[in-house]
Enzyme design. Structure first.
Site, PDB file in Angstrom:
ATOM      1  N   ASP A  30       0.873  -1.176   0.000  1.00 33.99           N
ATOM      2  CA  ASP A  30       0.000   0.000   0.000  1.00 33.99           C
ATOM      3  C   ASP A  30       0.907   1.222   0.000  1.00 33.99           C
ATOM      4  O   ASP A  30       1.966   1.214   0.646  1.00 33.99           O
ATOM      5  CB  ASP A  30      -0.907  -0.003   1.232  1.00 33.99           C
ATOM      6  CG  ASP A  30      -2.177   0.788   0.996  1.00 33.99           C
ATOM      7  OD1 ASP A  30      -3.269   0.194   1.005  1.00 33.99           O
ATOM      8  OD2 ASP A  30      -2.065   2.034   0.794  1.00 33.99           O
ATOM      9  N   THR A  86     -11.887   1.951  -6.859  1.00 30.90           N
ATOM     10  CA  THR A  86     -12.356   2.574  -8.105  1.00 30.90           C
ATOM     11  C   THR A  86     -13.533   3.480  -7.724  1.00 30.90           C
ATOM     12  O   THR A  86     -14.678   3.180  -8.020  1.00 30.90           O
ATOM     13  CB  THR A  86     -12.809   1.516  -9.143  1.00 30.90           C
ATOM     14  OG1 THR A  86     -13.737   0.609  -8.528  1.00 30.90           O
ATOM     15  CG2 THR A  86     -11.639   0.722  -9.673  1.00 30.90           C
ATOM     16  N   CYS A 263     -20.076  -0.500  -2.262  1.00 30.52           N
ATOM     17  CA  CYS A 263     -20.201  -1.232  -3.526  1.00 30.52           C
ATOM     18  C   CYS A 263     -21.517  -1.000  -4.262  1.00 30.52           C
ATOM     19  O   CYS A 263     -21.515  -0.516  -5.393  1.00 30.52           O
ATOM     20  CB  CYS A 263     -20.005  -2.718  -3.282  1.00 30.52           C
ATOM     21  SG  CYS A 263     -18.320  -3.081  -2.791  1.00 30.52           S
TER      22      CYS A 263
HETATM   23  C1  UDX Z   1     -21.878  -6.246  -1.780  1.00 28.76           C
HETATM   24  C2  UDX Z   1     -22.090  -7.613  -2.458  1.00 28.76           C
HETATM   25  O1  UDX Z   1     -23.060  -8.346  -1.722  1.00 28.76           O
HETATM   26  C3  UDX Z   1     -20.777  -8.376  -2.538  1.00 28.76           C
HETATM   27  O2  UDX Z   1     -20.950  -9.595  -3.269  1.00 28.76           O
HETATM   28  C4  UDX Z   1     -19.729  -7.509  -3.238  1.00 28.76           C
HETATM   29  O3  UDX Z   1     -18.468  -8.146  -3.277  1.00 28.76           O
HETATM   30  C5  UDX Z   1     -19.587  -6.165  -2.543  1.00 28.76           C
HETATM   31  O4  UDX Z   1     -20.875  -5.530  -2.481  1.00 28.76           O
HETATM   32  P1  UDX Z   1     -21.510  -5.382   0.704  1.00 28.76           P
HETATM   33  O5  UDX Z   1     -21.329  -4.018   0.140  1.00 28.76           O
HETATM   34  O6  UDX Z   1     -20.535  -5.874   1.727  1.00 28.76           O
HETATM   35  O7  UDX Z   1     -21.474  -6.490  -0.452  1.00 28.76           O
HETATM   36  O8  UDX Z   1     -22.969  -5.409   1.328  1.00 28.76           O
HETATM   37  P2  UDX Z   1     -24.277  -6.309   1.193  1.00 28.76           P
HETATM   38  O9  UDX Z   1     -24.257  -7.369   2.206  1.00 28.76           O
HETATM   39  O10 UDX Z   1     -24.492  -6.711  -0.205  1.00 28.76           O
HETATM   40  O11 UDX Z   1     -25.370  -5.211   1.629  1.00 28.76           O
HETATM   41  C6  UDX Z   1     -25.496  -4.011   0.885  1.00 28.76           C
HETATM   42  C7  UDX Z   1     -26.571  -3.122   1.456  1.00 28.76           C
HETATM   43  O12 UDX Z   1     -27.865  -3.664   1.225  1.00 28.76           O
HETATM   44  C8  UDX Z   1     -26.482  -2.879   2.957  1.00 28.76           C
HETATM   45  O13 UDX Z   1     -26.768  -1.509   3.210  1.00 28.76           O
HETATM   46  C9  UDX Z   1     -27.550  -3.790   3.535  1.00 28.76           C
HETATM   47  O14 UDX Z   1     -28.044  -3.342   4.771  1.00 28.76           O
HETATM   48  C10 UDX Z   1     -28.612  -3.698   2.437  1.00 28.76           C
HETATM   49  N1  UDX Z   1     -29.524  -4.847   2.382  1.00 28.76           N
HETATM   50  C11 UDX Z   1     -29.051  -6.096   2.097  1.00 28.76           C
HETATM   51  C12 UDX Z   1     -30.887  -4.647   2.538  1.00 28.76           C
HETATM   52  O15 UDX Z   1     -31.353  -3.510   2.769  1.00 28.76           O
HETATM   53  N2  UDX Z   1     -31.734  -5.710   2.414  1.00 28.76           N
HETATM   54  C13 UDX Z   1     -31.300  -6.967   2.147  1.00 28.76           C
HETATM   55  O16 UDX Z   1     -32.132  -7.878   2.045  1.00 28.76           O
HETATM   56  C14 UDX Z   1     -29.911  -7.172   1.988  1.00 28.76           C
END
Ligand code: UDX
Length: 444
Positions: A30, A86, A263
């Site tokens: 890093d 990114t 993400c």
């Molecule tokens: C996501 C993807 O799931 C993962 O595969 C990728 O590599 C990175 O992006 P992440 O950002 O860690 O992962 O969060 P995730 O668990 O997907 O949740 C995203 C958002 O959706 C959160 O704010 C969560 O609270 C919300 N969420 C998730 C809901 O509101 N309802 C759901 O049923 C599921």
């Protein structure tokens, strides 16, 4: 195998530690020296469930090392993984590839033997080709190959997801490069994990299309929740009934304050941009992006309606992270809702004050919200004297709160559950006025 990982954020660090755990010799790089010093001294720079143990074990065993020198990281590594950010362009929301390109052109000079350069950063379709061209400008093309290896780790579950992935997607047309990636993941493949080989461009689209699909599911269930509310139905029952259809599946059908994190918001925006650039209408993605913003406004409005008639109301916020299991507050709906609430006309006149608690995210929230809210040292402190408690992150411990104690602490026993985490019967039996999402049943 010796592996170089460039970028020690939420993707690079867990990936590096997990690759060391399955026996590789990993050197993470890093450009942030302070971060490297911290990691070298045995302290993690982010919170991720289960990471501490892996990190300490592999650091002690010498399988996991850290450097701020690209040369140390790349020279002698068979695989070099690019895992830098990114971030979205502030105006267009297009994925900004400056870090990926700068790393790619910086690493080329240090490649001496055949090396597989892996792009793990989430990048728009065609980026792999540009990276390959950049490197080929400096060294002979027999010395390297560029492979797309999209990352599907969820924050908070990164370690678990690494060892139990639904699939590993490898984007390359080269059997030699695919063979090296097969070796990289050998212990997982031996346990039956699926490795899907596709073209590099397909691998780039798979990542965006998957994340955007998850965003669509969340947006959809949130709209259905609104419909349930108006029509006397209950969204939990509806989601269950839908999820039992194996074509739909039960996951990502939890209503809430909209999706957040580093993400889903970024990747939907970047995908919409790629659609526009290629004159392809991605109308569903656009609807999800706009709906996700409206959702936050709507929930801020609902919270406001519960306090606007009070004098000097105190609002207890339970949960600041964008979801449970992480200290990450990037694009957190909780923080956005707080900001929108504090922007409401009349907010200062009535003297609204907020006290917030989160099991992991107090420090990262403070870096964004500054002194806009009071940061409590415990849920009890946040709830003391509150007129309303709002559950904004799905931390499981909020479902197990001692409600009698909570009631004794609060000035008015009112809960707004923006994650439908609590058991309505238990909460109402304890004497609370309880608001949740998508519940239109009589007497809710
Ligand atoms: C996501 C993807 O799931 C993962 O595969 C990728 O590599 C990175 O992006 P992440 O950002 O860690 O992962 O969060 P995730 O668990 O997907 O949740 C995203 C958002 O959706 C959160 O704010 C969560 O609270 C919300 N969420 C998730 C809901 O509101 N309802 C759901 O049923 C599921």
């Amino acid at each position: 195998m010796r592996i170089g990982v460039i970028g020690t954020g939420y993707v690079g660090l867990p990936t590096g530690a997990c690759l060391a755990e399955i026996g590789h010799e990993v050197i993470c790089c890093d450009k942030d020296r302070t971060k490297i010093e911290t990691l070298r001294s045995g302290r993690l720079t982010l919170y991720e469930e289960g990471l501490e143990e892996l990190f300490q074990r592999n650091l002690a065993a010498g399988r996991l090392r850290f450097t701020d020198s690209l040369a140390d990281c790349v020279e002698g590594s068979r695989v070099v993984i690019i895992a830098v950010g990114t971030p979205p362009h502030p105006v267009t929301r297009e994925a900004d590839l400056k870090y990926v390109y700068s790393v790619a052109s910086g690493l080329a000079a240090h490649i001496k033997d055949y090396t597989v350069v892996v792009i793990k950063s989430t990048v728009p379709v065609g980026t792999g080709d540009s990276v390959a061209e950049l490197i080929a400008d400096q060294i002979p093309s027999e010395l390297f190959e560029v492979v797309g290896l999209p990352e599907f780790l969820r924050e908070g579950f990164a370690v678990r997801d690494f060892f139990h992935p639904d699939r590993i997607v490898v984007g390359t047309d080269s059997p030699r490069a695919a063979g090296v990636i097969g070796e990289l993941y050998r212990p997982l493949l031996d346990r039956g994990v699926t490795l899907l080989e596709v073209s590099r461009r397909s691998s780039e689209i798979i990542k965006y299309a998957s994340n955007a699909f998850l965003a669509l599911k969340i947006h959809y269930i949130n709209e259905i929740a609104d419909l349930c509310e108006r029509t006397g139905a209950e969204v939990g029952e509806v989601a269950k009934g839908m999820g039992l259809d194996s074509r739909i599946g039960p996951k990502f059908l939890r209503p809430g304050p909209g999706y957040g994190g580093s993400c889903l918001p970024k990747d939907t925006a970047a995908l919409a941009f790629v659609g526009q650039r290629n004159q392809v209408e991605l109308s569903l993605i656009q609807a999800a992006i706009e709906g996700n913003q409206r959702r936050r406004d709507r929930l801020a409005g609902r919270l406001w309606s519960l306090v606007e008639h009070l004098k000097r109301p105190r609002l207890a916020i339970l949960g600041l992270a964008f979801k449970d299991g992480t200290n990450d507050c990037r694009e957190s709906p909780a923080l956005d809702i707080i900001a929108r609430l504090l922007e409401r006309e009349g907010c200062h006149e009535i003297g609204l004050s907020l006290s917030a608690w989160d099991p992991q995210a107090l420090v990262s929230a403070r870096a964004i919200l500054a002194e806009a809210v009071d940061y409590a040292a415990s849920p009890e402190e946040a709830l003391s004297g509150a007129d309303l408690a709002a559950v904004l992150t799905e931390w499981p411990q909020f479902a197990d709160l001692d409600l009698d104690r909570v009631k004794a602490l609060m000035r008015r026993p009112v809960i707004f559950d923006a994650r439908n985490l609590l058991d309505p019967e238990r909460v109402r039996a304890a004497g609370f006025e309880y608001h949740r999402l998508g519940d239109g049943r009589v007497g809710r």
